[in-house]
Design an enzyme around this catalytic site. Structure first.
Site, mmCIF file in Angstrom:
data_model
loop_
_atom_site.group_PDB
_atom_site.id
_atom_site.type_symbol
_atom_site.label_atom_id
_atom_site.label_comp_id
_atom_site.label_asym_id
_atom_site.label_seq_id
_atom_site.Cartn_x
_atom_site.Cartn_y
_atom_site.Cartn_z
ATOM 1 N N SER A 26 -11.877 9.403 3.226
ATOM 2 C CA SER A 26 -11.652 7.971 3.202
ATOM 3 C C SER A 26 -10.626 7.666 4.287
ATOM 4 C CB SER A 26 -11.122 7.577 1.824
ATOM 5 O OG SER A 26 -10.729 6.232 1.815
ATOM 6 N N GLY A 67 -10.912 9.183 -4.837
ATOM 7 C CA GLY A 67 -9.551 9.717 -4.713
ATOM 8 C C GLY A 67 -8.539 8.601 -4.808
ATOM 9 N N ASP A 107 -16.520 0.894 -7.826
ATOM 10 C CA ASP A 107 -15.303 1.677 -8.065
ATOM 11 C C ASP A 107 -14.492 0.886 -9.099
ATOM 12 O OD1 ASP A 107 -12.677 2.669 -7.961
ATOM 13 O OD2 ASP A 107 -12.544 2.763 -5.801
ATOM 14 N N ASP A 162 -15.702 0.771 2.261
ATOM 15 C CA ASP A 162 -15.082 0.432 0.974
ATOM 16 C C ASP A 162 -14.212 -0.802 1.172
ATOM 17 O OD1 ASP A 162 -13.840 0.286 -1.482
ATOM 18 O OD2 ASP A 162 -12.899 2.271 -1.397
ATOM 19 N N LYS A 164 -12.276 2.012 5.303
ATOM 20 C CA LYS A 164 -11.813 0.864 4.529
ATOM 21 C C LYS A 164 -12.037 -0.385 5.358
ATOM 22 C CE LYS A 164 -9.877 2.843 0.922
ATOM 23 N NZ LYS A 164 -10.309 2.501 -0.433
ATOM 24 N N LYS A 184 -16.028 7.533 5.167
ATOM 25 C CA LYS A 184 -15.874 6.204 4.555
ATOM 26 C C LYS A 184 -14.741 5.505 5.273
ATOM 27 C CE LYS A 184 -13.467 5.007 0.243
ATOM 28 N NZ LYS A 184 -13.458 5.247 -1.214
ATOM 29 N N GLU A 192 -18.996 0.070 -0.914
ATOM 30 C CA GLU A 192 -18.220 0.279 -2.137
ATOM 31 C C GLU A 192 -17.427 -0.971 -2.491
ATOM 32 O OE1 GLU A 192 -15.851 3.845 -1.959
ATOM 33 O OE2 GLU A 192 -14.715 3.358 -3.759
ATOM 34 N N LYS A 246 -13.681 7.744 -10.948
ATOM 35 C CA LYS A 246 -12.293 8.189 -10.787
ATOM 36 C C LYS A 246 -11.808 8.592 -12.161
ATOM 37 C CE LYS A 246 -10.918 5.769 -6.623
ATOM 38 N NZ LYS A 246 -10.332 4.518 -6.123
HETATM 39 O O1 OSB Z 1 -10.682 2.587 -3.365
HETATM 40 O O2 OSB Z 1 -11.135 4.617 -3.245
HETATM 41 C C1 OSB Z 1 -10.299 3.718 -3.208
HETATM 42 C C2 OSB Z 1 -6.838 5.103 -2.326
HETATM 43 C C3 OSB Z 1 -6.046 4.356 -3.158
HETATM 44 C C4 OSB Z 1 -6.621 3.408 -3.954
HETATM 45 C C5 OSB Z 1 -8.005 3.193 -3.924
HETATM 46 C C6 OSB Z 1 -8.813 3.955 -3.108
HETATM 47 C C7 OSB Z 1 -8.210 4.911 -2.275
HETATM 48 C C8 OSB Z 1 -8.954 5.740 -1.326
HETATM 49 C C9 OSB Z 1 -8.300 7.037 -0.903
HETATM 50 O O3 OSB Z 1 -10.011 5.426 -0.826
HETATM 51 C C10 OSB Z 1 -9.101 8.222 -1.217
HETATM 52 C C11 OSB Z 1 -8.288 9.476 -1.019
HETATM 53 O O4 OSB Z 1 -7.611 9.907 -1.974
HETATM 54 O O5 OSB Z 1 -8.326 10.028 0.082
HETATM 55 MG MG MG Z 2 -12.769 2.549 -3.658
#
Ligand code: OSB
Ligand code: MG
Length: 368
Positions: free
Chosen positions: A135, A290, A238, A188, A163, A161, A213, A262
């Protein structure tokens, strides 16, 4: 088994680089660890509640309060035959899944250690090669983003992925698709879009993303169902999925075709496994999300990801992507093919580094 005492602890860890999403930018992580003494055997959990309620309604403070004042009184002196009983024992507490998961996962670790089994085997896991994705947070500009993707692909990660938030998503996808036409790419949004943005989200179809996402609000399954009707690209939920019934409603309504599980958002291993089983029955693939976890949360994510329907690459990546030093030994590593192999040792299978954890501790409280 009986829980003799529980130690709640907050430690501070610094990410190698700031991580930016549509709702936050973080580098100093406050990490909550739960250490349970079960008949003299220690189990560890990590409630992934954060410093603020911008991802989930829970925070470290609320999780601490719920564990100390409500979960602990329920579990104290209770004779348990398995950690699998904890989820329903805590059922009187509404919500607060991260708090529940923190203690529940610690008891699973302890139980697996008592049975001299790797936790993933105790959970019924079967997968021994876990495909990994990454991510990537929001970057300053397109060239930084491109360089970050390049680096992760070179390390072997199987899925990228990024953001996104309103404004730059189109140029980002355009740039990445030009440069990397064949990679498995997804976005995401962490709930950054609204119903007015449906046409914009539809325009992302031309980037043949693996999935989008959580584009819409964190508690709005219904609008995702409306959006999914307009899209060929699968929606992955999510934030919206907190329970078995959320997952069932989302699948029945057609609000998503993929679910990001999660562990802490859904309340721990027992609840996660039930959602996993439902998705498997309904042919909805899942993957493990994560939360920028320390090694302890990461180890639990690995155990969960061995369940058979975790067929898509997850966001569980190597410790060295996050920390100069992780708090477990050995650290989590990913092969050049982008694979994690679950550990063979008992419990979570990674040893917490006590000295380092003590050094990073900001506060702790022992419940006994
Ligand atoms: O939406 O998946 C998410 C991190 C913090 C809060 C929400 C998210 C995330 C990540 C990080 O996408 C994923 C990682 O741990 O590398
Ligand atoms: Mg997410």
């Amino acid at each position: 088994m009986k829980v003799k005492s529980v130690c709640l602890r907050e430690i501070r860890m610094t990410l190698l680089a700031p991580f930016e999403t549509s709702f936050d930018r973080v580098q100093e992580r406050r990490v909550f660890l739960v250490e349970a003494n079960v008949d003299g055997v220690t189990g560890w959990g990590e409630p992934t509640a954060g410093a603020h309620p911008f991802y989930s309604p829970e925070t470290i403070e609320t999780a601490w309060h719920i564990i100390r004042d409500f979960a602990w009184p329920i579990l104290r002196d209770k004779k348990l035959s398995s950690a699998a009983e904890v989820w329903s024992l805590l059922g009187a507490i509404r919500g607060h899944n991260m708090a529940k998961a923190g203690i529940e996962t610690a008891l699973w670790d302890a139980e697996a250690k008592m049975r001299a089994l790797p936790l993933w085997k105790l959970l019924g896991g079967t997968r021994q090669e876990l495909p990994c994705g990454v991510s990537i947070g929001i970057k300053k500009d397109l060239s930084e983003l491109e360089a970050a993707v390049e680096k992760e692909l070179a390390a072997g990660y199987q899925r990228i992925k990024i953001k996104i938030k309103p404004g730059r998503e189109t140029s980002e996808c355009e740039r990445l698709r030009e440069r990397f036409p064949k990679i498995r790419l997804m976005v995401d949004a962490n709930s950054a879009y609204r119903r007015e943005d449906f046409p914009l989200l539809q325009s992302l179809e031309r980037f043949y993303l693996m999935m989008i996402e959580q584009p819409l609000e964190w508690d709005d399954i219904y609008s995702h169902a409306e959006l999914q009707k307009l899209l060929k690209t699968p929606i992955c939920l999510d934030e919206c999925i907190h329970s078995f019934s959320d997952a069932r409603a989302a699948i029945d309504l057609g609000a998503c075709r993929i679910i990001n599980v999660k562990l802490c958002r859904v309340g721990g291993h027992t609840a996660a496994r039930r959602i996993h089983d439902l998705c498997q029955e309904r042919s909805v693939p899942v993957w493990c999300g994560g939360m920028l976890e320390s090694g302890i949360g990461r180890a639990h994510n690995i155990a969960m990801s061995t369940l058979p329907n975790f067929t898509l690459p997850g966001d569980v990546s190597a410790s060295k992507r996050y920390w100069t030093e992780d708090i477990i030994e050995p650290e989590v590593t990913v092969s050049p093919q982008g694979i994690i192999r679950p550990p063979s040792g008992p419990g979570i299978g990674f040893e917490p580094r006590r000295d380092l954890i003590e050094k990073l501790t900001l506060r702790k409280e022992v419940l006994s």
